[in-house]
Design a protein around this motif. Structure first.
Motif, mmCIF file in Angstrom:
data_model
loop_
_atom_site.group_PDB
_atom_site.id
_atom_site.type_symbol
_atom_site.label_atom_id
_atom_site.label_comp_id
_atom_site.label_asym_id
_atom_site.label_seq_id
_atom_site.Cartn_x
_atom_site.Cartn_y
_atom_site.Cartn_z
ATOM 1 N N HIS A 99 0.828 -1.207 0.000
ATOM 2 C CA HIS A 99 0.000 0.000 0.000
ATOM 3 C C HIS A 99 0.864 1.260 0.000
ATOM 4 O O HIS A 99 0.644 2.173 -0.794
ATOM 5 N N ALA A 100 1.871 1.298 0.861
ATOM 6 C CA ALA A 100 2.703 2.503 1.004
ATOM 7 C C ALA A 100 3.443 2.816 -0.290
ATOM 8 O O ALA A 100 3.590 3.978 -0.675
ATOM 9 N N PHE A 101 3.887 1.780 -0.987
ATOM 10 C CA PHE A 101 4.660 1.982 -2.210
ATOM 11 C C PHE A 101 3.790 2.579 -3.311
ATOM 12 O O PHE A 101 4.182 3.555 -3.970
ATOM 13 N N GLU A 102 2.569 2.035 -3.481
ATOM 14 C CA GLU A 102 1.695 2.575 -4.536
ATOM 15 C C GLU A 102 1.228 3.980 -4.198
ATOM 16 O O GLU A 102 1.130 4.846 -5.067
ATOM 17 N N GLU A 103 0.930 4.227 -2.923
ATOM 18 C CA GLU A 103 0.506 5.575 -2.525
ATOM 19 C C GLU A 103 1.632 6.577 -2.747
ATOM 20 O O GLU A 103 1.410 7.693 -3.220
ATOM 21 N N ALA A 104 2.850 6.184 -2.393
ATOM 22 C CA ALA A 104 3.996 7.081 -2.596
ATOM 23 C C ALA A 104 4.205 7.345 -4.079
ATOM 24 O O ALA A 104 4.438 8.481 -4.493
ATOM 25 N N ARG A 105 4.098 6.296 -4.892
ATOM 26 C CA ARG A 105 4.281 6.476 -6.342
ATOM 27 C C ARG A 105 3.216 7.401 -6.899
ATOM 28 O O ARG A 105 3.480 8.207 -7.784
ATOM 29 N N LYS A 106 1.991 7.297 -6.353
ATOM 30 C CA LYS A 106 0.913 8.179 -6.821
ATOM 31 C C LYS A 106 1.237 9.633 -6.481
ATOM 32 O O LYS A 106 1.073 10.528 -7.311
ATOM 33 N N SER A 107 1.685 9.877 -5.257
ATOM 34 C CA SER A 107 1.970 11.265 -4.884
ATOM 35 C C SER A 107 3.201 11.788 -5.622
ATOM 36 O O SER A 107 3.265 12.964 -5.985
ATOM 37 N N ILE A 108 4.168 10.906 -5.905
ATOM 38 C CA ILE A 108 5.347 11.321 -6.684
ATOM 39 C C ILE A 108 4.913 11.658 -8.120
ATOM 40 O O ILE A 108 5.311 12.672 -8.689
ATOM 41 N N ALA A 109 4.044 10.810 -8.687
ATOM 42 C CA ALA A 109 3.551 11.064 -10.054
ATOM 43 C C ALA A 109 2.765 12.373 -10.093
ATOM 44 O O ALA A 109 2.849 13.129 -11.063
ATOM 45 N N GLY A 110 2.005 12.653 -9.019
ATOM 46 C CA GLY A 110 1.243 13.912 -8.951
ATOM 47 C C GLY A 110 2.174 15.107 -8.978
ATOM 48 O O GLY A 110 1.945 16.085 -9.700
ATOM 49 N N ALA A 111 3.260 15.008 -8.211
ATOM 50 C CA ALA A 111 4.228 16.117 -8.163
ATOM 51 C C ALA A 111 4.932 16.281 -9.514
ATOM 52 O O ALA A 111 5.289 17.390 -9.909
ATOM 53 N N ARG A 112 5.114 15.151 -10.210
ATOM 54 C CA ARG A 112 5.817 15.203 -11.494
ATOM 55 C C ARG A 112 4.883 15.519 -12.672
ATOM 56 O O ARG A 112 5.348 15.689 -13.792
ATOM 57 N N SER A 113 3.554 15.553 -12.413
ATOM 58 C CA SER A 113 2.604 15.707 -13.525
ATOM 59 C C SER A 113 2.529 17.142 -14.037
ATOM 60 O O SER A 113 1.905 17.394 -15.069
ATOM 61 N N GLY A 114 3.136 18.062 -13.303
ATOM 62 C CA GLY A 114 3.187 19.455 -13.757
ATOM 63 C C GLY A 114 1.821 20.115 -13.804
ATOM 64 O O GLY A 114 1.567 20.970 -14.644
ATOM 65 N N GLY A 115 0.914 19.699 -12.907
ATOM 66 C CA GLY A 115 -0.394 20.342 -12.826
ATOM 67 C C GLY A 115 -1.326 20.009 -13.984
ATOM 68 O O GLY A 115 -2.267 20.742 -14.268
ATOM 69 N N SER A 116 -1.086 18.865 -14.660
ATOM 70 C CA SER A 116 -1.937 18.494 -15.801
ATOM 71 C C SER A 116 -3.306 17.999 -15.360
ATOM 72 O O SER A 116 -4.226 17.910 -16.170
ATOM 73 N N GLY A 117 -3.428 17.662 -14.063
ATOM 74 C CA GLY A 117 -4.700 17.128 -13.577
ATOM 75 C C GLY A 117 -4.871 15.651 -13.878
ATOM 76 O O GLY A 117 -5.936 15.095 -13.643
ATOM 77 N N LYS A 118 -3.815 15.017 -14.399
ATOM 78 C CA LYS A 118 -3.910 13.580 -14.702
ATOM 79 C C LYS A 118 -2.688 12.873 -14.117
ATOM 80 O O LYS A 118 -1.564 13.173 -14.488
ATOM 81 N N GLN B 35 -11.613 23.419 -16.371
ATOM 82 C CA GLN B 35 -10.591 23.759 -15.358
ATOM 83 C C GLN B 35 -11.123 23.558 -13.939
ATOM 84 O O GLN B 35 -11.169 24.487 -13.137
ATOM 85 N N SER B 36 -11.538 22.328 -13.654
ATOM 86 C CA SER B 36 -12.106 22.032 -12.330
ATOM 87 C C SER B 36 -11.049 22.048 -11.239
ATOM 88 O O SER B 36 -11.372 22.177 -10.066
ATOM 89 N N ASP B 37 -9.781 21.882 -11.616
ATOM 90 C CA ASP B 37 -8.675 21.794 -10.658
ATOM 91 C C ASP B 37 -8.604 20.442 -9.948
ATOM 92 O O ASP B 37 -7.818 20.263 -9.029
ATOM 93 N N PHE B 38 -9.455 19.503 -10.315
ATOM 94 C CA PHE B 38 -9.396 18.174 -9.707
ATOM 95 C C PHE B 38 -8.405 17.304 -10.487
ATOM 96 O O PHE B 38 -8.370 17.364 -11.719
ATOM 97 N N SER B 39 -7.644 16.490 -9.749
ATOM 98 C CA SER B 39 -6.708 15.560 -10.385
ATOM 99 C C SER B 39 -7.372 14.208 -10.580
ATOM 100 O O SER B 39 -8.038 13.711 -9.664
ATOM 101 N N PHE B 40 -7.173 13.604 -11.731
ATOM 102 C CA PHE B 40 -7.769 12.304 -12.044
ATOM 103 C C PHE B 40 -6.694 11.225 -12.172
ATOM 104 O O PHE B 40 -5.605 11.491 -12.678
ATOM 105 N N SER B 41 -7.047 10.038 -11.712
ATOM 106 C CA SER B 41 -6.208 8.844 -11.918
ATOM 107 C C SER B 41 -7.116 7.744 -12.453
ATOM 108 O O SER B 41 -8.330 7.823 -12.311
#
Lengths: 452, 160
Positions: A99-118, B35-41
């Motif tokens: 669990h910790a590894f996938e959660e960490a990877r998700k938050s790392i990917a979020g930081a690396r996504s450059g605000g794309s929202g994906k 531009q909802s500002d929500f992040s999707f996975s």
């Protein structure tokens, strides 16, 4: 005792001896839960053998149902073989500390996504599929000995919804995975809650066409065969779901466990930040497996397979010994089993969701500069079908009861159901603090909100 | 700017049936510039935002949104979301037209449309048609996959 008899079993025996499955000996089933439940040291390897054993039992149920005339058509031994092999291999792509590894990877990917929202991360099922199909391993040749292709096995692990009844062995309300961990995790942690009547359940498992369409689409069904339960075992079915619910409340969501998971995830993030910047991590060798994995373009299969709990513990030891800063402090806390200070939002204002929201916003605002640094927020949602990680419980995980007239009814939909209330979402929100002063400051915020 | 869920529900005709529909509506509108500002996975029903789910829960707690549980004929539960506050937020014509087109489809079709978009543009899967069938199986049958693609064409979001 699990006996290996026929050709399929012999193939399973060979698969168990591949390096890819042996790696699961070094990944604990419940990650850091052993910090709270000392005997919960069982591994993904033992679990995988248990899942294989259950899968063999479940495909025998198909034979029984065909023999009784409860299912149209004929038993398909090839599809049954694929489902048993997929059951064995379903966790081969699990990372360290689950669990910790996938959660960490998700938050790392979020930081690396450059605000794309994906936020796009590969889940362990995707790694499992790639490992199974990897021509450099022995797995494809072992599967071909029993006339099964890697694609056929990988497909069952990766699909979002079942393709046929044989797929239900791998993913359904009564899948082989669930039948193993409900018993194994309870036994190994020693918790008293959560007993299930397995023989009675197995005797009453049926196969029926279930609607997988979104429930709001009434009138536009998407039918497929999956498991359901005879009405005679409705109570046993309620106990079965409640057993899982209790494992979540008592074990998987234990607040100390979740705190240690936050610490492990923070350690991963610290390594990832340095690795992404191309910087050496104080205390880690340049070719440290964890460091290599978190580098840009480091998520290769080879780098993933190089990771297990033992490798991560080695990195933690190295950083604790010769590292620096936050990473070293976290590593030392993990080695000493030093718990984070915990503030449980739901416990601060029991049964008062408005006050819980106000507190959460106040804490988010108060610690916005240190969140994910020295203060961590953990959120999880639970329903009777388990942790909610997505829009809704997976359609195939819903427990359908076959009534005496042959029609199906979802188990919480009975007016006298004792578990209907648990179908609503229960939130678990905790804030964890490295420093006592931050924790005390948060407690003061609780008091202020209480007074207003 | 975080989008107001009650205003979205109002723009969708006063009610949104099901969590999947709400999630995929916002995902698709984001691709059109909401531009909802929500992040999707990606989860098992396609692109999903836990931030959006949290915002909806908060709207329910503070009585800006009502969530009523209903059950399908086989007892499977689902929610109907209605707005209890009526913001006068006007959406640009492109977004308003998209909401109208999206509301004409079933939630399963929206799940497929959002998944096609995710596969083609986020995961960058070359053969996204094959991958869609592989992941979504029976849901892609009975014209639902074609309908999802048609919706994406109408929204000018379809991959080539």
């Amino acid at each position: 005792m699990i006996v290996f008899e026929d050709d399929l079993d012999q193939a399973v025996w060979k698969l168990l001896n591949t390096p890819e499955i042996q790696r699961l000996r070094r990944i604990k089933q419940l990650g850091v839960s052993e910090f709270i439940f000392p005997s919960a040291t069982h591994t993904r390897f033992a679990h995988s053998i248990g899942v294989f054993h259950n899968a063999r039992q479940l495909v025998r149920l198909f034979r029984r149902e065909f023999d009784r005339g409860n299912i149209d058509g004929a038993y398909d031994p090839h599809r049954a073989k694929i489902s048993v092999l997929a059951a064995l291999l379903h966790d081969v792509g699990h990372g360290p500390f689950s669990h910790a590894f996938e959660e960490a990877r998700k938050s790392i990917a979020g930081a690396r996504s450059g605000g794309s929202g994906k936020i796009n991360i590969r889940k362990h099922e995707s790694f499992s599929a790639e490992i199974i199909k990897n021509r450099e391993s022995e797995i494809p040749s072992i599967l071909s000995e029993v006339n099964v292709s890697t694609e056929e096995v990988a497909e069952l692990i990766e699909k979002d919804i079942p393709s046929d009844m044989y797929h239900a062995v791998v993913s359904s309300s009564f899948d082989a995975d669930r039948l193993d961990y409900l018993q194994r995790d309870r036994y190994m942690t020693g918790v008293g809650a959560g007993a299930i009547d397995l023989p009675w359940l197995l005797d009453n498992v049926r196969v029926a066409q279930i609607d997988f369409a979104d429930p709001g689409d009434d009138g536009s069904p998407a039918y497929n065969y999956s498991f359901c339960l005879s009405h005679k075992a409705r109570e046993a079915g309620e106990d079965f779901l409640l057993a899982r619910y209790r494992l979540f409340t008592n074990v998987y969501f234990h607040k100390a466990t979740r705190g240690f998971e936050q610490l492990v995830a923070a350690f991963f993030r610290n390594v990832a930040v340095g690795a992404e910047a191309g910087q050496p991590i104080a205390g880690l060798d340049a070719d440290d497996s964890l460091h290599r994995f978190f580098q840009n373009d480091g998520e290769s299969l080879k780098n993933y397979l190089a990771l297990d709990d033992a490798v991560v513990w080695n990195s933690i030891h190295a950083v604790a010994r010769s590292g620096a800063g936050t990473a070293q402090a976290i590593a030392r806390m993990l080695l000493a089993r030093k718990r984070l200070y915990c503030l449980d939002i739901q416990n601060c204002f029991p049964d008062d969701p408005e006050m819980q929201r106000r507190l959460k916003h106040a804490l988010d605002n108060q610690f916005k500069g240190t969140l994910n640094g020295t203060v961590f927020r953990d959120t999880a949602k639970l329903s009777i079908y388990g942790e909610i990680g997505g829009d809704d419980s997976r359609a195939q995980k819903r427990l359908m009861v076959q009534l005496a007239n042959g029609r199906l009814k979802e188990i919480t939909g009975f007016s006298n159901s004792v578990i209907a209330q648990s179908n609503t979402e229960r939130l678990f929100e905790r804030y964890y603090f490295v420093s006592e002063s931050d924790y005390k400051s948060a407690k003061e915020t609780v008091e202020k909100i209480e007074q207003h | 700017m975080t989008v107001s869920v009650p205003s979205l529900i109002s723009a969708a005709g006063g009610e949104i049936v099901g969590k999947v529909r709400l999630q995929k509506l916002v995902y698709l509108l984001d691709q059109l510039g909401l531009q909802s500002d929500f992040s999707f996975s990606y989860y098992h029903y396609g692109p999903y935002s836990d931030q959006l789910a949290e915002a909806v829960e908060e709207d329910i707690i503070f009585r800006r949104v009502n969530a009523e549980t209903r059950r399908r004929s086989d007892g499977v539960p689902f929610f109907i979301f209605t707005a209890l506050t009526h913001d006068s937020v006007g959406f640009p014509p492109k977004i308003a037209a998209a909401i109208e087109a999206i509301q004409l489809r079933t939630a399963t079709v929206l799940e497929l449309a959002a998944t096609i978009h995710w596969l083609a543009f986020v995961e960058k899967v070359d053969n996204w048609r094959q991958e869609l069938i592989r992941r979504k199986g029976v849901k892609t049958e009975q014209g639902r996959a074609e309908d999802a693609l048609q919706l994406l064409r109408e929204l000018e979001l379809a991959p080539t």
